[in-house]
Design a protein around this motif. Structure first.
Motif, PDB file in Angstrom:
ATOM      1  N   ASN A   1       0.841  -1.195   0.000  1.00 31.30           N
ATOM      2  CA  ASN A   1       0.000   0.000   0.000  1.00 31.30           C
ATOM      3  C   ASN A   1       0.877   1.246   0.000  1.00 31.30           C
ATOM      4  O   ASN A   1       1.867   1.311   0.735  1.00 31.30           O
ATOM      5  CB  ASN A   1      -0.910   0.018   1.232  1.00 31.30           C
ATOM      6  N   PHE A   2       0.479   2.225  -0.806  1.00 30.86           N
ATOM      7  CA  PHE A   2       1.247   3.456  -0.964  1.00 30.86           C
ATOM      8  C   PHE A   2       0.376   4.669  -0.684  1.00 30.86           C
ATOM      9  O   PHE A   2      -0.853   4.608  -0.773  1.00 30.86           O
ATOM     10  CB  PHE A   2       1.819   3.541  -2.379  1.00 30.86           C
ATOM     11  N   ASP A   3       1.041   5.775  -0.407  1.00 30.48           N
ATOM     12  CA  ASP A   3       0.370   7.040  -0.123  1.00 30.48           C
ATOM     13  C   ASP A   3       0.524   7.982  -1.319  1.00 30.48           C
ATOM     14  O   ASP A   3       1.035   9.087  -1.184  1.00 30.48           O
ATOM     15  CB  ASP A   3       0.967   7.663   1.137  1.00 30.48           C
ATOM     16  N   GLY A   4       0.146   7.490  -2.503  1.00 33.15           N
ATOM     17  CA  GLY A   4       0.187   8.332  -3.691  1.00 33.15           C
ATOM     18  C   GLY A   4       1.363   8.104  -4.612  1.00 33.15           C
ATOM     19  O   GLY A   4       1.436   8.713  -5.678  1.00 33.15           O
TER      20      GLY A   4
ATOM     21  N   GLN B   1       4.899 -12.647  -8.356  1.00 33.13           N
ATOM     22  CA  GLN B   1       4.192 -11.392  -8.610  1.00 33.13           C
ATOM     23  C   GLN B   1       4.096 -10.597  -7.317  1.00 33.13           C
ATOM     24  O   GLN B   1       4.173 -11.139  -6.219  1.00 33.13           O
ATOM     25  CB  GLN B   1       2.824 -11.613  -9.221  1.00 33.13           C
ATOM     26  N   VAL B   2       3.969  -9.299  -7.478  1.00 38.27           N
ATOM     27  CA  VAL B   2       3.752  -8.393  -6.371  1.00 38.27           C
ATOM     28  C   VAL B   2       2.654  -7.422  -6.810  1.00 38.27           C
ATOM     29  O   VAL B   2       2.598  -7.034  -7.976  1.00 38.27           O
ATOM     30  CB  VAL B   2       5.051  -7.668  -5.946  1.00 38.27           C
ATOM     31  N   MET B   3       1.759  -7.100  -5.895  1.00 39.91           N
ATOM     32  CA  MET B   3       0.650  -6.210  -6.194  1.00 39.91           C
ATOM     33  C   MET B   3       0.694  -5.008  -5.258  1.00 39.91           C
ATOM     34  O   MET B   3       1.352  -5.045  -4.228  1.00 39.91           O
ATOM     35  CB  MET B   3      -0.684  -6.927  -6.013  1.00 39.91           C
ATOM     36  N   GLY B   4      -0.047  -3.958  -5.619  1.00 37.56           N
ATOM     37  CA  GLY B   4      -0.110  -2.788  -4.757  1.00 37.56           C
ATOM     38  C   GLY B   4      -1.126  -1.781  -5.245  1.00 37.56           C
ATOM     39  O   GLY B   4      -1.711  -1.939  -6.318  1.00 37.56           O
ATOM     40  N   SER B   5      -1.299  -0.736  -4.444  1.00 41.84           N
ATOM     41  CA  SER B   5      -2.200   0.350  -4.813  1.00 41.84           C
ATOM     42  C   SER B   5      -1.916   1.567  -3.938  1.00 41.84           C
ATOM     43  O   SER B   5      -1.223   1.475  -2.929  1.00 41.84           O
ATOM     44  CB  SER B   5      -3.661  -0.069  -4.631  1.00 41.84           C
ATOM     45  N   ASP B   6      -2.466   2.700  -4.374  1.00 36.85           N
ATOM     46  CA  ASP B   6      -2.476   3.901  -3.554  1.00 36.85           C
ATOM     47  C   ASP B   6      -3.720   3.851  -2.683  1.00 36.85           C
ATOM     48  O   ASP B   6      -4.824   3.649  -3.188  1.00 36.85           O
ATOM     49  CB  ASP B   6      -2.529   5.160  -4.431  1.00 36.85           C
TER      50      ASP B   6
END
Length: 141
Positions: free
Chosen positions: A8-11, A60-65
Motif C-alpha cells: 500500500n502506498f500514499d500516492g 508477482q507483487v501487487m499494490g495500490s495507492d
C-alpha cells in the motif's frame, strides 16, 4: 494456494512499481482510480493507482495507492527476494536500495552466503537473500 505480497502506498504507487519493474523485470499492469467505477467518488484521487500488478516468471507483487485517510506506513512486514547466487542478490540489493535506508548491509551471514535489508525510497521494507543448499536454514522454498 498462492501468497502474494500486496503493498500500500500514499500516492506514489506508480513510480514505485515502475522502479521495481526496471530492476526486477516482468510485466506491469496498472489501473488508475479514474478508470474504475470509483472515479466519481474521489475525483482528486483519479490519477492514483487503484491496482498494480508486477508479474514475473513464477512471482508477482501487487499494490495500490490507499484512498485519503486510509494509508498506514508499512510496518510489521518485509518483502523478501531470494536468489540462487550472492552475485545476483547483491546486484538487486544495490539497485533496489538506491535512495533508501540500508538497515543491514549486504554480506555473508551464518544462514546465507549473501543477505541484506533496507527500506526503499518508497517506504517498502525488503530482505534480499541468497539461498543455501537444500536442507540449510535459509532454504525453505
Amino acid at each position: 494456494m498462492k501468497l502474494i505480497t500486496y503493498l500500500n502506498f500514499d500516492g506514489n504507487c506508480r513510480p514505485a512499481f515502475e522502479f521495481y519493474q526496471t530492476i526486477l523485470g516482468g510485466e506491469l499492469i496498472m489501473m488508475a482510480y479514474g478508470d474504475t467505477p470509483m472515479a466519481g467518488d474521489l475525483p482528486e484521487h483519479n490519477d492514483k493507482i487503484a491496482h498494480a500488478c508486477l508479474i514475473g516468471d513464477g512471482w508477482q507483487v501487487m499494490g495500490s495507492d490507499c484512498p485519503p485517510d486510509y494509508f498506514n506506513k508499512m510496518q510489521g512486514m518485509t518483502a523478501s527476494l531470494h536468489f540462487d547466487t550472492a552475485a545476483q542478490a547483491k546486484a538487486i540489493f544495490d539497485r533496489l536500495s538506491v535512495g533508501g535506508v540500508v538497515t543491514m548491509p549486504f554480506d555473508k551471514t551464518f544462514w546465507s552466503p549473501g543477505y541484506g535489508m533496507f527500506v526503499d525510497k518508497f517506504g517498502t521494507p525488503w530482505m534480499i537473500n541468497t539461498e543455501m543448499s537444500s536442507g540449510d536454514m535459509a532454504s525453505c522454498a
